[in-house]
Write a protein that holds these residues in place. Structure first.
Motif, PDB file in Angstrom:
ATOM      1  N   VAL A   9       6.589  43.041 -40.538  1.00 58.55           N
ATOM      2  CA  VAL A   9       7.314  41.977 -41.232  1.00 58.55           C
ATOM      3  C   VAL A   9       6.265  41.026 -41.769  1.00 58.55           C
ATOM      4  O   VAL A   9       5.499  40.438 -40.999  1.00 58.55           O
ATOM      5  CB  VAL A   9       8.272  41.235 -40.272  1.00 58.55           C
ATOM      6  N   SER A  10       6.185  40.886 -43.091  1.00 53.74           N
ATOM      7  CA  SER A  10       5.188  39.990 -43.669  1.00 53.74           C
ATOM      8  C   SER A  10       5.711  38.558 -43.614  1.00 53.74           C
ATOM      9  O   SER A  10       6.854  38.283 -43.980  1.00 53.74           O
ATOM     10  CB  SER A  10       4.855  40.396 -45.101  1.00 53.74           C
ATOM     11  N   VAL A  11       4.870  37.661 -43.135  1.00 51.16           N
ATOM     12  CA  VAL A  11       5.227  36.247 -42.987  1.00 51.16           C
ATOM     13  C   VAL A  11       4.633  35.497 -44.181  1.00 51.16           C
ATOM     14  O   VAL A  11       3.410  35.439 -44.328  1.00 51.16           O
ATOM     15  CB  VAL A  11       4.682  35.680 -41.659  1.00 51.16           C
ATOM     16  N   PRO A  12       5.484  34.916 -45.065  1.00 53.75           N
ATOM     17  CA  PRO A  12       4.955  34.202 -46.231  1.00 53.75           C
ATOM     18  C   PRO A  12       4.321  32.871 -45.834  1.00 53.75           C
ATOM     19  O   PRO A  12       4.515  32.375 -44.718  1.00 53.75           O
ATOM     20  CB  PRO A  12       6.197  33.990 -47.107  1.00 53.75           C
ATOM     21  N   SER A  13       3.566  32.291 -46.759  1.00 47.48           N
ATOM     22  CA  SER A  13       2.961  30.997 -46.475  1.00 47.48           C
ATOM     23  C   SER A  13       4.064  29.937 -46.404  1.00 47.48           C
ATOM     24  O   SER A  13       5.052  29.994 -47.128  1.00 47.48           O
ATOM     25  CB  SER A  13       1.951  30.625 -47.571  1.00 47.48           C
ATOM     26  N   MET A  75      15.232  36.728 -40.031  1.00 51.53           N
ATOM     27  CA  MET A  75      14.871  35.358 -39.654  1.00 51.53           C
ATOM     28  C   MET A  75      13.814  34.794 -40.601  1.00 51.53           C
ATOM     29  O   MET A  75      13.930  33.658 -41.067  1.00 51.53           O
ATOM     30  CB  MET A  75      14.353  35.316 -38.214  1.00 51.53           C
ATOM     31  N   VAL A  76      12.778  35.577 -40.890  1.00 51.01           N
ATOM     32  CA  VAL A  76      11.698  35.113 -41.765  1.00 51.01           C
ATOM     33  C   VAL A  76      12.232  34.865 -43.176  1.00 51.01           C
ATOM     34  O   VAL A  76      11.944  33.830 -43.792  1.00 51.01           O
ATOM     35  CB  VAL A  76      10.538  36.134 -41.776  1.00 51.01           C
ATOM     36  N   LYS A  77      13.049  35.780 -43.685  1.00 53.06           N
ATOM     37  CA  LYS A  77      13.612  35.601 -45.022  1.00 53.06           C
ATOM     38  C   LYS A  77      14.587  34.426 -45.044  1.00 53.06           C
ATOM     39  O   LYS A  77      14.665  33.691 -46.032  1.00 53.06           O
ATOM     40  CB  LYS A  77      14.321  36.881 -45.469  1.00 53.06           C
ATOM     41  N   GLY A  78      15.325  34.229 -43.963  1.00 50.07           N
ATOM     42  CA  GLY A  78      16.306  33.155 -43.905  1.00 50.07           C
ATOM     43  C   GLY A  78      15.688  31.774 -43.925  1.00 50.07           C
ATOM     44  O   GLY A  78      16.175  30.884 -44.618  1.00 50.07           O
TER      45      GLY A  78
END
Length: 177
Positions: A9-13, A75-78
């Motif tokens: 899962v890539s975590v954006p800045s 969760m990360v996208k949300g």
């Protein structure tokens, strides 16, 4: 084996992830989400990527591997972008309006339906026949949209009712003489 769990899962800045034992907290511009991972999977943060790995080869571990990865991705996208579901209202006299923290629906019943808007969800009606539901939790946004749709689901003869924007209604032919 899981095909979904293999990918990170890539975590954006702008999004921070904290892992403390089985508890994972994701913070972003739209808020904070938490998840408690099961004992059979291991979550690790490597740079800007979240990896999920099963701890053993049991059936439960293989099942939860992909599920945990999908939940973390949501969760990360949300918290970074959020989720939106659009509803359309079809029917003569059917309309919706947002009044403060209440969604008022006129759907052909003898009374108006007043739906209280939860704190973690935002709704807007650009037109009287369109409702836009937004939030950071994908499951919660979908549940609220399903509850609103259930007040007057689309019927197959004239297509009247509340439907999802992407939904197509299979139309039936009416009575023949």
């Amino acid at each position: 084996m899981s095909r979904v769990g293999k990918y990170p899962v890539s975590v954006p800045s702008g999004v921070t992830v904290q892992i403390s034992g089985p508890d994972i907290t994701v913070k972003g511009k739209l808020g904070e989400s938490q998840l408690t991972a099961r004992d059979c999977v291991e979550v690790s943060l490597d740079g800007s990527q979240l990896w999920v790995k099963p701890k053993n080869e049991t059936k439960e571990a293989r099942m939860m591997w992909g599920t945990t990865r999908a939940l973390l991705n949501n969760m990360v996208k949300g918290v970074s972008d959020g989720f939106t579901i659009n509803l359309e209202i079809n029917g003569v006299g059917y309309r919706a309006a947002v009044d403060g923290k209440v969604l008022k629906l006129q759907l052909g019943y003898s009374h108006d339906i007043e739906f209280p808007i939860p704190d973690d969800i935002s709704m807007k009606c650009d037109k009287p026949t369109a409702i836009s539901i937004s939030g950071r939790d994908r499951q919660r946004v979908g549940q609220i949209a399903a509850e609103i749709r259930s007040f007057r689901g689309p019927e197959p003869y004239k297509g009247k009712g509340i439907k999802y924007e992407t939904e197509t209604i299979l139309r039936k032919e009416g009575k023949k003489k």
